[in-house]
Enzyme design. Sequence first.
Site, PDB file in Angstrom:
ATOM      1  N   ASP A 148       2.273   6.866  10.765  1.00  0.00           N
ATOM      2  CA  ASP A 148       2.157   5.536  10.174  1.00  0.00           C
ATOM      3  C   ASP A 148       2.068   5.657   8.656  1.00  0.00           C
ATOM      4  O   ASP A 148       1.761   6.712   8.119  1.00  0.00           O
ATOM      5  CB  ASP A 148       0.953   4.769  10.727  1.00  0.00           C
ATOM      6  CG  ASP A 148      -0.259   5.650  10.914  1.00  0.00           C
ATOM      7  OD1 ASP A 148      -0.956   5.514  11.922  1.00  0.00           O
ATOM      8  OD2 ASP A 148      -0.519   6.495  10.021  1.00  0.00           O
TER       9      ASP A 148
ATOM     10  N   ASP B 125       0.403   4.165   5.275  1.00  0.00           N
ATOM     11  CA  ASP B 125      -0.667   3.345   4.721  1.00  0.00           C
ATOM     12  C   ASP B 125      -0.457   3.161   3.222  1.00  0.00           C
ATOM     13  O   ASP B 125      -0.003   4.066   2.529  1.00  0.00           O
ATOM     14  CB  ASP B 125      -2.025   4.005   4.961  1.00  0.00           C
ATOM     15  CG  ASP B 125      -2.340   4.119   6.451  1.00  0.00           C
ATOM     16  OD1 ASP B 125      -1.787   3.321   7.233  1.00  0.00           O
ATOM     17  OD2 ASP B 125      -3.123   5.007   6.829  1.00  0.00           O
TER      18      ASP B 125
ATOM     19  N   ASP C 260     -11.802  11.672   3.266  1.00  0.00           N
ATOM     20  CA  ASP C 260     -12.451  12.841   3.869  1.00  0.00           C
ATOM     21  C   ASP C 260     -11.964  14.172   3.297  1.00  0.00           C
ATOM     22  O   ASP C 260     -12.723  14.909   2.686  1.00  0.00           O
ATOM     23  CB  ASP C 260     -12.376  12.796   5.407  1.00  0.00           C
ATOM     24  CG  ASP C 260     -10.990  12.479   5.950  1.00  0.00           C
ATOM     25  OD1 ASP C 260     -10.028  12.396   5.167  1.00  0.00           O
ATOM     26  OD2 ASP C 260     -10.874  12.329   7.191  1.00  0.00           O
TER      27      ASP C 260
END
Length: 446
Positions: free
Chosen positions: A65, A67, A143
């Site tokens: 995907d 983003d 992260d």
Amino acid sequence: MSHHSDRPLPSVKHDVIERGDHGISRKQISPNALRVLYRLKDGGFDAYLVGGAVRDLLIGGAPKDFDVATNATPEEVKHLFRNCRLIGRRFRLAHVMFGREIIEVATFRANSDDGSGDREMEGGRLVRDNVYGSIEEDAVRRDFTANALYYNIEDFSVRDFVGGYEDVRHRVLRLIGEPEDRYREDPVRMLRAVRLASKLDFRIDVAAAEPIPRLAGLLNESSSARLFDESLKLFMAGHAEASWLGLETHGLLPALFPDSSAALRADETGGLRRLLLTALRNTDARIREDRPVTPAFLFAALLWPAYAAELASLEAGGLEVHLAQQRAADRVVMHQVQRIALPRRFSIPMQEIWMLQARFPDRRRKRVFRLLSHPRFRAAYDFLELRQQAEPELADEVAFWRDAQELSGDQLSARLGPPRSGGGDPQPSRKRRRRRRRKPASESSE
Ligand code: ATP
Ligand code: MG
């Protein structure tokens, strides 16, 4: 922007990898994502492709995907697109919809709080995080460094504030900031480390790996629904075996699958582990071949060690076999869903696969035909084959049922010997068999 933070921010570098130096071309980016990026830019906003997509493109992978990150607020994004929905509470996001493809557009977010934003912590964990910030602040709250790269639609450069570009080149997952703090903030990051390392064939940096076995227990406090989602990503995305081995190496199994993990430790022959690894390898192969996989079958394997142990202990306690099976299956599910919210639409067929295992030893003609026509026969048979990894003595049974599926009704009937109640019909209809049945009391298993 003024802010205070209870820990020093990691040093922010400003690396720009120019277009032509990084190998990402617009041809590899989804046309819909490009549309969103250009529309934001033309509206006067900053617009970047970010996260997993940039990382995947840099290593030559196909992102699953795309983003987008921007300095436009969700409301401003909504004004630019007709096909846009605002979602999320913990994270407010804009979803721009193009048929089945959704481009997620997130406003730059800060990991620090000047009190003006909408942010809430509970026991060291973020429950709401809607403090908007600069792109640098957005980068350092992510992260791993490899997940914090920004592809700028303005000049097609990649912007790197945390050394992620070098880390991607060296295929290493490095946490941004102090690893222990970052895991305490969100324990699911420990699973993400293992999952992304397995999926991308990256190694986990020593400093990011070190705290994991110590902090694994924190996963108890993560939402069981989120852990279910994360476990599908671990085991149903084509790298289940590597993920399992990673979870094992980093001491995460007891937190995710406490009962199965205890049963595996107690199994001296290693047969149960073999069964599980075979199941995971088969799952990976099926995904490679575009064949369907179901969480019911996967969890039947993951939780089989727990089920087998529970069943053995109930039977040792003198409980009647059929009752013991039902109770063992219920207990395992009841206990496991506290960690991982396995929905009933999967746990019920999973239990059925377990229950059907008990019917394979019965070779009475009627039972054989009835089991063969059971809607979940095939899944149960595949599971029987798996069990052979742990119980070699099942070889005969596996051979019998493999043949039984391939023989015609007449052939199978002949192999089963003369019918008890006369009549040459090898596979009579259910109704007729029911009417003919003479001793229903002896058929106690249904
Ligand atoms: P995948 O290829 O599996 O989608 P991904 O890195 O894109 O991997 P997503 O869950 O899609 O993972 O998240 C998108 C981005 O959001 C990540 O790349 C990362 O920058 C950020 N992110 C996701 N989860 C977290 C988290 N728990 N903590 C901090 N940042 C996160
Ligand atoms: Mg992603």
